[in-house]
Each structure stands twice: as structure tokens, then as C-alpha cells.
Scaffold this motif. Structure first.
Motif, short mmCIF file in Angstrom:
data_model
loop_
_atom_site.label_atom_id
_atom_site.label_comp_id
_atom_site.label_asym_id
_atom_site.label_seq_id
_atom_site.Cartn_x
_atom_site.Cartn_y
_atom_site.Cartn_z
N GLU A 196 0.80 -1.13 0.07
CA GLU A 196 -0.07 0.03 -0.06
C GLU A 196 0.85 1.27 0.08
O GLU A 196 2.05 1.19 0.34
CB GLU A 196 -0.94 0.01 1.05
N PRO A 197 0.48 2.36 -0.56
CA PRO A 197 1.02 3.78 -0.61
C PRO A 197 1.77 4.04 0.60
O PRO A 197 1.11 3.91 1.76
CB PRO A 197 0.01 4.69 -1.07
N ILE A 198 2.87 4.85 0.69
CA ILE A 198 3.56 5.13 1.81
C ILE A 198 3.88 6.65 1.46
O ILE A 198 4.30 6.76 0.33
CB ILE A 198 4.74 4.84 2.19
N ILE A 199 3.40 7.65 2.24
CA ILE A 199 3.51 9.11 1.86
C ILE A 199 3.94 10.12 2.96
O ILE A 199 3.99 9.63 4.05
CB ILE A 199 2.20 9.91 1.20
N SER A 200 4.32 11.08 2.89
CA SER A 200 4.88 12.30 3.72
C SER A 200 5.93 11.69 4.79
O SER A 200 5.94 11.99 5.93
CB SER A 200 3.36 12.73 4.37
N PRO A 201 7.12 11.19 4.38
CA PRO A 201 7.86 10.66 5.28
C PRO A 201 8.73 12.16 5.70
O PRO A 201 8.95 13.15 4.75
CB PRO A 201 9.05 9.98 4.41
N VAL A 202 9.24 12.40 7.10
CA VAL A 202 9.86 13.35 7.43
C VAL A 202 10.56 12.95 8.61
O VAL A 202 10.43 12.23 9.31
CB VAL A 202 8.78 14.61 8.10
N TRP A 203 11.87 13.64 8.57
CA TRP A 203 12.88 13.00 9.56
C TRP A 203 12.82 13.66 11.04
O TRP A 203 12.36 15.14 11.07
CB TRP A 203 14.29 13.49 9.19
N SER A 204 13.15 12.78 12.21
CA SER A 204 13.16 13.51 13.24
C SER A 204 14.58 14.32 13.34
O SER A 204 15.36 14.28 12.71
CB SER A 204 13.19 12.29 14.35
N PRO A 205 14.46 15.22 14.44
CA PRO A 205 15.58 16.29 14.55
C PRO A 205 17.08 15.79 14.82
O PRO A 205 17.98 16.09 14.23
CB PRO A 205 15.22 17.06 15.44
N ASN A 206 17.13 14.53 15.41
CA ASN A 206 18.28 13.75 15.59
C ASN A 206 18.72 12.92 14.47
O ASN A 206 19.70 12.27 14.46
CB ASN A 206 18.39 13.07 16.86
N GLY A 207 17.78 12.51 13.32
CA GLY A 207 17.96 11.78 12.43
C GLY A 207 18.11 10.32 12.46
O GLY A 207 18.30 9.59 11.63
#
Length: 431
Positions: A196-207
Motif C-alpha cells: 500500500e502507498p507510503i507518503i509524507s516521510p519526515v525526519w526526526s531532528p536527531n536523524g
């Protein structure tokens, strides 16, 4: 109508438009379509003993600096030069190099490699320092990126981002893959594979973590994915849509867009999924939150004025913070806000002229500039040093990633051969 449907948050649509690619670990390739007007000439000699390692360190460094659009590589010849070797800097200056780099790669007793280098100013004939970096064979490319970061900062006065990472989504066969790569698109690894689709990934501040939206439960659910362990935590699985995660600078909280109360609104939630509470208080649609670098404000997209525009409210909530203030006024349809790491610029997508383009706005003056000449831009993400913006677009009839300098002069296209790639996010500095 939810935010995906009304605002054309194209992540859902474009996820369904991916073409298949053959290789599960397909590497991004990069084409530079623009360079700075004043390139800094530098010569980077082949490192001593690097042929005995699994990675050509000097070649990675040269490619990093050239990709930045701010350096030109002077041919160093084939002879390796170690960091302790005597160097005739005057001869390198005569050959047009303003800086010179020498180095070595030495195997250690425990199976690792010691990468050492020295950077010289050929005009003053002075050393500008160097580093010693120890890593396993698998970490040699990252060591090369760190060397390039050192050089970039010493000569440009701004911290480099070559040792940062990217996340993005590709589709292989019938599966969607969240991939993590080096900043140059190499060393790609699959963090998550799903039908199924995966969208909108965003990194945490510590990577170390990535938040994203997955449709594996046949509805959008927000997860936090710990990259070192692979452990996943459900952060938002409320009634209706759960979308648009954004990390707070403290790394302990996220803002998300939920439609649990009817119209989509902005909520705050702890990174473990607890403590959910509402921030925005609009009667229409509020979505796509993103934090200011100091964590005191949340920028978001809202159609409360009749059409999507970017607004700003206190991170403590619209009611307690005195309401939301409109930020964008040029253009009738503006979405997908992202604030630069120094808090001075706002990147966003504006619809006009039959397409969607990446714009940047000076938050102190209100001055707005278009950065691209494409018409299908989406998902902007600032580099950690604020010098570049990564985004998704279309080129040659297929989905690609692109990067552009904040002045619009330096442009790059990052593509997967034979396929499409979307949903980019540029990771933070790694400590």
C-alpha cells in the motif's frame, strides 16, 4: 471533504501514478542543470592506498563538491598524494587551483579504515586543517562525505550537507518502498516495503527516526519508524484521515492533521502516540503543519479565507496563542509550507499558470521568488544548512526529485533509471 481531496495534496494521487522499477535498491542519479557563476577551483589528489579499500574516497569528494554547484575540480593527475607528503602549493596555484587536498586511507588492525586528509590554501600556502576519520568499509562513503563537508565549510563559510541523508518513496513491482540514501542518492536502503502507498516521510531532528503515513491498514495512519532498530510506533490512528506528520524541534512531539472531528484540523501528539490535543480551531480545513525552528510557531495550510493559503499560529494552539495569521498573499492557491533552518525563508508550492511551482518567501520582507521552471512541483524540504531545497517534480514525462539553491541559480535532477520517485525529505545534520 478531507484535505487530500480538496487541496490536491498530491501525495496520494502521485503515489498511485508510480511506474514500476526493476531494482529494489535502484540508486538515484544526479544531473546538474545549473551552476553558480563564481566557481571555486580546487584540486583533490587521489588518496594514498585508497585502491586497497572498497571506496575511491577522492572521487566521492570531487563529485560532492561539483554537485554543490560552487566548485570546479582541477585535474589532479593520477599520482596519489598523502596528507603528510611535501606539496609544492605554488605549482598547484599556477595550475589554477585555489585549494589543494591530499589524503590517505589506511587499514587498521581491527578491520576498519583510517581516512586522513589535509586541506591547503594555495595562495597563502597555509594548511587549513584536516581530520582523521575511522570507519568500517561500509562507512567509507560517509567518511568521504564528511571530508567534503569539512572542505565546504572551510572554503564557503557554511556547513556542508554531504553527510546528511535523504528519504523518498519508490515503487518496485506492486510494492511501495520507503528508501534511505546518502545525500547523493547512493547507498540506498529500504526502510519499509508495503503493498500500500507510503507518503509524507519526515525526519526526526536527531536523524534516527522517520515519521510517515502508511495505507497498509487500508486507511492513512501515521507511524514513527526507528531506523536503527526497525521498530515502528503508531502515532495517529484516529477515525477518518491521519496525515501530514511534522516533528517539533524537541524531537518529542509531532503535529499531525486529523479529520476525527469532521473537518481536518491540526493536532499535537507525543512521539509515542499519547497526549493528543487539538491546536487549530478553524471551521474549514487546516492541514500540512510545519514548525518554526525555535518550536514556538506552527505554519500550516488552510482554506479559511476561501482558498488554500499559508497561515501561522502559536505552537500552544490557536485559542491560547491569539489566533492564526495569514503569511502568504501572492498567488491564489498556496500549500505545503516549509521553514528554513534559520527561520528566515518559507518554501511553499503555488498553483498558477496551469501548474504547481516551488516558491520561496522572505519572512521578514514578504518578498517572493519562483525557484523553478517546472509545473508539477510538490513536497519541498530544506537542506540542513538552508542552502538548498529538495522537492518532487516531473521531468521527461516521469516523476523525479530535484534540488535547487535558495537563490534559484543551482539546479539538480535526481532520478531513478526507468522509474519514478516521489515524497522526498532531506535529513538533518548527523552528529
Amino acid at each position: 471533504m478531507n484535505s487530500v481531496a480538496k487541496f490536491g495534496l498530491k501525495a496520494l494521487v502521485t503515489s498511485c501514478l508510480f511506474a514500476s522499477i526493476g531494482a529494489a535498491h535502484a540508486q538515484l542519479t544526479i544531473d546538474i542543470s545549473g551552476v553558480g557563476s563564481n566557481l571555486y577551483p580546487i584540486a583533490i589528489a587521489n588518496f594514498k592506498n585508497e585502491n586497497a579499500s572498497a571506496q575511491q574516497i577522492a572521487a566521492v569528494i570531487r563529485a560532492d563538491l561539483a554537485r554543490s554547484g560552487r566548485f570546479s575540480n582541477i585535474d589532479p593527475g593520477a599520482t596519489p598524494v598523502g596528507e603528510t607528503d611535501s606539496v609544492d602549493l605554488g605549482s598547484w596555484k599556477a595550475r589554477g587551483a585555489n585549494a589543494f587536498v591530499s589524503g590517505s586511507v589506511t587499514p587498521t588492525a581491527n578491520g576498519q579504515f583510517d581516512v586522513r586528509f589535509r586541506l591547503y590554501d594555495t595562495a597563502t600556502q597555509q594548511s587549513l586543517g584536516g581530520l582523521s576519520l575511522v570507519s568500517p568499509a561500509s562507512g567509507l562513503r560517509m567518511s568521504a562525505h564528511k571530508v567534503a563537508d569539512y572542505i565546504y565549510e572551510k572554503l564557503m563559510g557554511v556547513r556542508g550537507v554531504f553527510a546528511t541523508r535523504l528519504s523518498y518513496v519508490v515503487k518496485s513491482g506492486g510494492r511501495y518502498q520507503l528508501q534511505i540514501s546518502d545525500s547523493d542518492g547512493q547507498n540506498a536502503n529500504i526502510a519499509l516495503s508495503s503493498p500500500e502507498p507510503i507518503i509524507s516521510p519526515v525526519w526526526s531532528p536527531n536523524g534516527t527516526k522517520v515519521a510517515y503515513v502508511s495505507f497498509e491498514k487500508k486507511k492513512p495512519v501515521v507511524y514513527v519508524h526507528d531506523l536503527p532498530t526497525g521498530r515502528r510506533t503508531v502515532v495517529a490512528n484516529q477515525k477518518g484521515d491521519n496525515s501530514a506528520p511534522a516533528w517539533a524541534p524537541d524531537g518529542q512531539h509531532l503535529a499531525v492533521a486529523l479529520s476525527q472531528d469532521g473537518n481536518t484540523q491540526i493536532y499535537m501528539v507525543n512521539a509515542d502516540g499519547s497526549g493528543l490535543h487539538r491546536l487549530s480551531n478553524g471551521s474549514t480545513i487546516d492541514t500540512e503543519p510545519t514548525f518554526s525552528p525555535d518550536g514556538r510557531a506552527v505554519y500550516f495550510t488552510s482554506d479559511r479565507g476561501g482558498a488554500p493559503q499559508i497561515y501561522k499560529m502559536s505552537a500552544s494552539g490557536e485559542r491560547s496563542g491569539g489566533g492564526a495569521q495569514r503569511v502568504t498573499f501572492k498567488g491564489s492557491y498556496n500549500t505545503s509550507p516549509k521553514v528554513s533552518p534559520d527561520g528566515k525563508l518559507l518554501a511553499y508550492i503555488s498553483q498558477g499558470g496551469g501548474g504547481f511551482k516551488l516558491y520561496v518567501q522572505d519572512l521578514s520582507t514578504g518578498e517572493v521568488n519562483a525557484l523553478t521552471d517546472t509545473n508539477h512541483d510538490e513536497s519541498p524540504s530544506f537542506a540542513a544548512n538552508g542552502q538548498y531545497i529538495l522537492y518532487a517534480t516531473r521531468s521527461g514525462g516521469r516523476g523525479v526529485l530535484a534540488a535547487v539553491s535558495t537563490d534559484g541559480r543551482i539546479k539538480q535532477i535526481l532520478s531513478v533509471r526507468g522509474g519514478e520517485v516521489r515524497e522526498p525529505s532531506w535529513g538533518p545534520f548527523m552528529q
